[in-house]
Design a protein around this motif. Structure first.
Motif, PDB file in Angstrom:
ATOM      1  N   ILE A 122       0.848  -1.194   0.000  1.00 28.83           N
ATOM      2  CA  ILE A 122       0.000   0.000   0.000  1.00 28.83           C
ATOM      3  C   ILE A 122       0.883   1.243   0.000  1.00 28.83           C
ATOM      4  N   ASP A 123       1.858   1.274   0.894  1.00 31.07           N
ATOM      5  CA  ASP A 123       2.714   2.463   1.002  1.00 31.07           C
ATOM      6  C   ASP A 123       3.453   2.724  -0.312  1.00 31.07           C
ATOM      7  N   ASP A 124       3.944   1.665  -0.944  1.00 29.72           N
ATOM      8  CA  ASP A 124       4.683   1.843  -2.207  1.00 29.72           C
ATOM      9  C   ASP A 124       3.760   2.422  -3.286  1.00 29.72           C
ATOM     10  N   LEU A 125       2.544   1.851  -3.382  1.00 29.88           N
ATOM     11  CA  LEU A 125       1.620   2.321  -4.433  1.00 29.88           C
ATOM     12  C   LEU A 125       1.160   3.752  -4.161  1.00 29.88           C
ATOM     13  N   VAL A 126       0.988   4.093  -2.872  1.00 23.84           N
ATOM     14  CA  VAL A 126       0.634   5.479  -2.516  1.00 23.84           C
ATOM     15  C   VAL A 126       1.792   6.395  -2.911  1.00 23.84           C
ATOM     16  N   ALA A 127       3.024   5.993  -2.555  1.00 22.91           N
ATOM     17  CA  ALA A 127       4.199   6.834  -2.848  1.00 22.91           C
ATOM     18  C   ALA A 127       4.361   7.042  -4.353  1.00 22.91           C
ATOM     19  N   GLU A 128       4.010   6.019  -5.135  1.00 25.51           N
ATOM     20  CA  GLU A 128       4.133   6.149  -6.600  1.00 25.51           C
ATOM     21  C   GLU A 128       2.974   6.949  -7.213  1.00 25.51           C
ATOM     22  N   GLY A 129       1.974   7.255  -6.382  1.00 29.99           N
ATOM     23  CA  GLY A 129       0.851   8.066  -6.864  1.00 29.99           C
ATOM     24  C   GLY A 129      -0.239   7.256  -7.550  1.00 29.99           C
ATOM     25  N   PHE A 130      -0.208   5.904  -7.403  1.00 29.78           N
ATOM     26  CA  PHE A 130      -1.200   5.077  -8.097  1.00 29.78           C
ATOM     27  C   PHE A 130      -2.477   4.859  -7.282  1.00 29.78           C
ATOM     28  N   ILE A 131      -2.358   4.903  -5.946  1.00 26.25           N
ATOM     29  CA  ILE A 131      -3.556   4.750  -5.107  1.00 26.25           C
ATOM     30  C   ILE A 131      -3.558   5.816  -4.009  1.00 26.25           C
ATOM     31  N   GLU A 132      -4.738   5.986  -3.392  1.00 27.59           N
ATOM     32  CA  GLU A 132      -4.859   6.855  -2.221  1.00 27.59           C
ATOM     33  C   GLU A 132      -5.508   6.035  -1.115  1.00 27.59           C
ATOM     34  N   GLU A 133      -5.174   6.387   0.136  1.00 30.93           N
ATOM     35  CA  GLU A 133      -5.769   5.676   1.279  1.00 30.93           C
ATOM     36  C   GLU A 133      -6.230   6.716   2.278  1.00 30.93           C
ATOM     37  N   ASP A 134      -7.454   6.537   2.830  1.00 26.66           N
ATOM     38  CA  ASP A 134      -7.877   7.494   3.848  1.00 26.66           C
ATOM     39  C   ASP A 134      -7.712   6.885   5.240  1.00 26.66           C
ATOM     40  N   ALA A 135      -8.045   7.678   6.249  1.00 23.04           N
ATOM     41  CA  ALA A 135      -7.795   7.257   7.633  1.00 23.04           C
ATOM     42  C   ALA A 135      -8.634   6.036   8.011  1.00 23.04           C
ATOM     43  N   LEU A 136      -9.755   5.812   7.286  1.00 24.47           N
ATOM     44  CA  LEU A 136     -10.628   4.679   7.621  1.00 24.47           C
ATOM     45  C   LEU A 136     -10.241   3.398   6.886  1.00 24.47           C
ATOM     46  N   GLY A 137      -9.148   3.476   6.117  1.00 25.20           N
ATOM     47  CA  GLY A 137      -8.707   2.278   5.405  1.00 25.20           C
ATOM     48  C   GLY A 137      -9.409   2.067   4.075  1.00 25.20           C
ATOM     49  N   HIS A 138     -10.002   3.138   3.523  1.00 22.93           N
ATOM     50  CA  HIS A 138     -10.554   3.035   2.173  1.00 22.93           C
ATOM     51  C   HIS A 138      -9.428   3.271   1.174  1.00 22.93           C
ATOM     52  N   ILE A 139      -9.395   2.437   0.157  1.00 24.18           N
ATOM     53  CA  ILE A 139      -8.332   2.574  -0.839  1.00 24.18           C
ATOM     54  C   ILE A 139      -8.969   2.818  -2.194  1.00 24.18           C
ATOM     55  N   ARG A 140      -8.440   3.786  -2.918  1.00 21.50           N
ATOM     56  CA  ARG A 140      -8.965   3.992  -4.260  1.00 21.50           C
ATOM     57  C   ARG A 140      -7.823   4.282  -5.227  1.00 21.50           C
ATOM     58  N   VAL A 141      -8.070   3.961  -6.478  1.00 24.50           N
ATOM     59  CA  VAL A 141      -7.050   4.157  -7.499  1.00 24.50           C
ATOM     60  C   VAL A 141      -7.124   5.612  -7.962  1.00 24.50           C
ATOM     61  N   THR A 142      -5.966   6.253  -8.133  1.00 18.10           N
ATOM     62  CA  THR A 142      -5.932   7.652  -8.588  1.00 18.10           C
ATOM     63  C   THR A 142      -6.081   7.714 -10.108  1.00 18.10           C
ATOM     64  N   SER A 143      -6.216   8.925 -10.638  1.00 21.38           N
ATOM     65  CA  SER A 143      -6.333   9.025 -12.101  1.00 21.38           C
ATOM     66  C   SER A 143      -5.030   8.568 -12.761  1.00 21.38           C
ATOM     67  N   MET A 144      -3.902   8.694 -12.056  1.00 23.98           N
ATOM     68  CA  MET A 144      -2.635   8.209 -12.608  1.00 23.98           C
ATOM     69  C   MET A 144      -2.597   6.673 -12.627  1.00 23.98           C
ATOM     70  N   GLY A 145      -3.224   6.072 -11.613  1.00 21.61           N
ATOM     71  CA  GLY A 145      -3.213   4.609 -11.535  1.00 21.61           C
ATOM     72  C   GLY A 145      -4.277   3.960 -12.418  1.00 21.61           C
ATOM     73  N   ALA A 146      -5.332   4.718 -12.752  1.00 18.51           N
ATOM     74  CA  ALA A 146      -6.475   4.122 -13.460  1.00 18.51           C
ATOM     75  C   ALA A 146      -6.099   3.391 -14.762  1.00 18.51           C
ATOM     76  N   PRO A 147      -5.240   3.978 -15.621  1.00 22.24           N
ATOM     77  CA  PRO A 147      -4.918   3.237 -16.847  1.00 22.24           C
ATOM     78  C   PRO A 147      -4.080   1.976 -16.577  1.00 22.24           C
ATOM     79  N   LEU A 148      -3.538   1.857 -15.340  1.00 22.88           N
ATOM     80  CA  LEU A 148      -2.699   0.701 -15.001  1.00 22.88           C
ATOM     81  C   LEU A 148      -3.405  -0.190 -13.988  1.00 22.88           C
ATOM     82  N   LEU A 149      -4.735  -0.133 -14.001  1.00 18.89           N
ATOM     83  CA  LEU A 149      -5.528  -0.792 -12.966  1.00 18.89           C
ATOM     84  C   LEU A 149      -5.128  -2.257 -12.740  1.00 18.89           C
ATOM     85  N   ASP A 150      -4.974  -3.013 -13.831  1.00 18.32           N
ATOM     86  CA  ASP A 150      -4.695  -4.447 -13.671  1.00 18.32           C
ATOM     87  C   ASP A 150      -3.415  -4.681 -12.875  1.00 18.32           C
ATOM     88  N   SER A 151      -2.365  -3.891 -13.177  1.00 15.56           N
ATOM     89  CA  SER A 151      -1.127  -4.150 -12.435  1.00 15.56           C
ATOM     90  C   SER A 151      -1.212  -3.619 -11.003  1.00 15.56           C
TER      91      SER A 151
END
Ligand SMILES: C[S@@+](CC[C@H](N)C(=O)[O-])C[C@H]1O[C@@H](n2cnc3c(N)ncnc32)[C@H](O)[C@@H]1O
Ligand code: SF4
Length: 397
Positions: free
Chosen positions: A361-390
Motif C-alpha cells: 500500500i505504502d509503495d503504491l501510494v508513494a508512486e501516486g497510483f492509489i490513495e488511502e484514507d484514515a478509515l482504510g478506504h483505498i482507491r485508485v488515482t487518475s494516474m493509476g487508473a490506466p494501469l488498474l490491472d497491475s
C-alpha cells in the motif's frame, strides 16, 4: 429483506447484502456479429423460438429463486447479445417472472440494452410499457465510416434519433461509445465526444476498444491490417475522455462509466461492490451467498444447448462452485478498484481472511497510483487508473 446468511456482518460492520441483489438476464442473439465483439452473442438464420426460450428463462428464474430466498431484487438487467430483438411481451413476462420469484423493490432499476436501428427504436414504447425504466443504447461511434468499420447496422442519424426517442420515453437512459478505434486521432475523438455530451442524459459508458481473442479484429490486428492507437495515444485519448466528461458533469464513477452523481447504474454497482446477483440465460454469471459461503455460478454458453439442459435438468448451470477466501478477496479487489469510490480494506480482510500488505500500500501510494484514507478506504488515482490491472495484481500479491 435479507436472509440469515446474507446478514453475516463483515469486519467493518457492513453486511455483504448492503451491496445489493440484482437479476441479470442474457439474450444471446444478434442480427450480425460485430467484428470486435467477444460477448456471448450468436446469429441465427431461422427465427428464434422466443416462447420456448421464455419458458426456459422462467424455469431458470425459479431455480435461482430457490437458492436465494428472501432477497429483494433491486435491479433487473437485460443484456446481450441484443435484448432489443426480444418482443416487448417477452420482456414483460420475464419481468413478471422475476417479480413473482423475489420481492421486487418499488424503485427497482430495470435496464435493457438496445441497438439503435429504427426497427428496434420502434419497440421502445413497448419495453417501457413492460416496465423497463432504463435504456442503454449501443451507439458506439458518431462517425458513419467508423460505424461501418465496426460492422454496425445503424448510421449516426439513426443512432441520434434512437437516443432522442429513448429520452422521451424512459426516465433514465445511457449510451455506449467505443474509442481508440483504428485510425482515430485525439482531435477527432475530442470533437466526437463533445458532440456526444450534447446528446447525453445522465449516464454514458465510454469503452476503450479492446482487441479480444478470437474476433475478426484480432485476426486483422495480428496480420498488421488493423492499426489501433499505440500506448501513448491510448493514454491521451483516455485523459481527453476524463477531461471532457468531467467538464460536462459526467465524471467517471467506474473505469468506463460516467454519470451525474446519483445517476450511476445501480445494477452494475452490485457487481463492482461485490454484492449478490443471479445470472439467467446462456453464458450468464452469478455470485450468491449460500449457507456454505459465496458461490460462483455460470451457465452453458451455447443457446440451444443451454435450452435443452434447462428443459431436462431445470437449470443451465455448468459451474456452481464455492469460492475460497483468497478468491473472494481477489475478486473483491478486482471489481471494487474499478470504482472511483474504491474499496474498504476491512471488508477485504473479512472476505479474504488476510490483510493487505502495508508495504505494498505504502509503495503504491508513494508512486501516486492509489490513495488511502484514515478509515482504510483505498482507491485508485487518475494516474493509476490506466494501469488498474497491475495495481490490483500488486495489491493482491
Ligand atoms: C453487450 S455489448 C452490446 C450491446 C448491444 N448488442 C450493442 O451492440 O449495442 C455492451 C457494450 O460493450 C462494448 N464493447 C463490446 N465489445 C467491445 C470491445 N471489444 N472493446 C470495447 N468495447 C466493447 C460496446 O460498447 C457495447 O455496446
Ligand atoms: S456488439 Fe452487440 S450487436 Fe454486436 S455482436 Fe456484440 S452483442 Fe451483438
Amino acid at each position: 429483506m435479507t436472509t440469515r446468511e446474507s446478514l453475516r456482518p463483515t469486519a467493518s460492520g457492513l453486511a455483504d447484502a448492503d451491496a445489493g441483489f440484482g437479476v441479470y438476464i442474457h439474450w444471446p442473439f444478434c442480427l450480425a456479429k460485430c467484428p470486435y465483439c467477444d460477448f456471448n452473442s450468436h446469429v441465427r438464420a431461422e427465427p428464434v423460438d422466443e416462447e420456448r426460450f421464455v419458458a426456459a428463462f422462467k424455469t431458470e428464474i425459479a431455480h435461482r429463486a430457490a437458492l436465494t430466498r428472501g432477497r429483494e431484487a433491486r435491479s433487473i438487467f437485460f443484456g446481450g447479445g441484443t435484448p432489443s430483438l426480444m418482443k416487448p411481451q417477452t420482456v414483460q413476462s420475464l419481468i413478471d417472472a422475476v417479480a413473482a420469484a423475489w420481492p421486487l423493490a418499488a424503485d427497482a432499476e430495470i435496464t435493457l440494452e438496445a441497438n439503435p436501428t429504427s426497427v428496434e427504436a420502434g419497440r421502445f414504447r413497448g419495453y417501457r410499457a413492460a416496465g423497463v425504466n432504463r435504456l442503454s443504447i449501443g451507439v458506439q461511434a458518431l462517425d458513419d465510416a467508423d460505424l461501418k468499420a465496426l460492422g454496425r447496422r445503424h448510421d449516426v442519424a439513426e443512432a441520434v434519433e434512437a437516443v432522442k426517442t429513448a429520452a422521451a420515453i424512459f426516465p433514465r437512459t445511457s449510451f455506449d461509445l467505443i474509442y481508440a478505434r483504428p485510425g482515430q486521432t485525439e482531435a477527432a475523438w475530442r470533437a466526437e465526444l463533445t458532440r456526444a455530451m450534447a446528446m447525453a442524459g445522465e449516464h454514458l459508458s465510454i469503452y476503450q476498444l479492446t482487441i479480444e481473442p478470437d474476433t475478426i479484429f484480432e485476426r486483422l490486428w495480428r496480420a498488421g491490417k488493423l492499426a489501433t492507437p499505440d500506448e501513448e495515444l491510448g493514454r491521451a485519448l483516455f485523459d481527453a475522455t476524463q477531461e471532457i466528461a468531467e467538464a460536462h458533469g459526467l465524471p467517471a464513477y467506474e473505469v468506463s462509466n460516467h454519470a451525474r452523481p446519483g445517476a450511476e447504474c445501480r445494477h452494475n454497482l452490485v457487481y463492482w461492490r461485490y454484492g449478490e446477483y443471479v445470472g439467467i440465460g446462456p453464458g450468464a454469471h452469478g455470485r450468491i451467498l449460500g449457507r456454505d459461503g459465496r458461490r460462483a455460478q455460470a451457465t452453458e454458453k451455447h443457446p440451444e444447448m443451454w435450452l435443452t439442459q434447462v428443459e431436462s435438468e431445470g437449470h443451465g448451470l455448468i459451474e456452481n462452485s464455492l469460492l475460497s477466501a483468497e478468491e473472494q478477496g481477489d475478486e473483491f479487489l478486482l471489481m471494487g478498484l474499478r470504482l472511483r469510490e474504491g474499496v474498504d480494506s476491512t471488508r477485504f480482510a473479512a472476505l479474504s481472511g488476510r490483510t493487505l500488505r502495508r508495504r505494498q500500500i505504502d509503495d503504491l501510494v508513494a508512486e501516486g497510483f492509489i490513495e488511502e484514507d484514515a478509515l482504510g478506504h483505498i482507491r485508485v488515482t487518475s494516474m493509476g487508473a490506466p494501469l488498474l490491472d497491475s495495481v490490483v495484481a500488486d495489491l493482491a500479491a
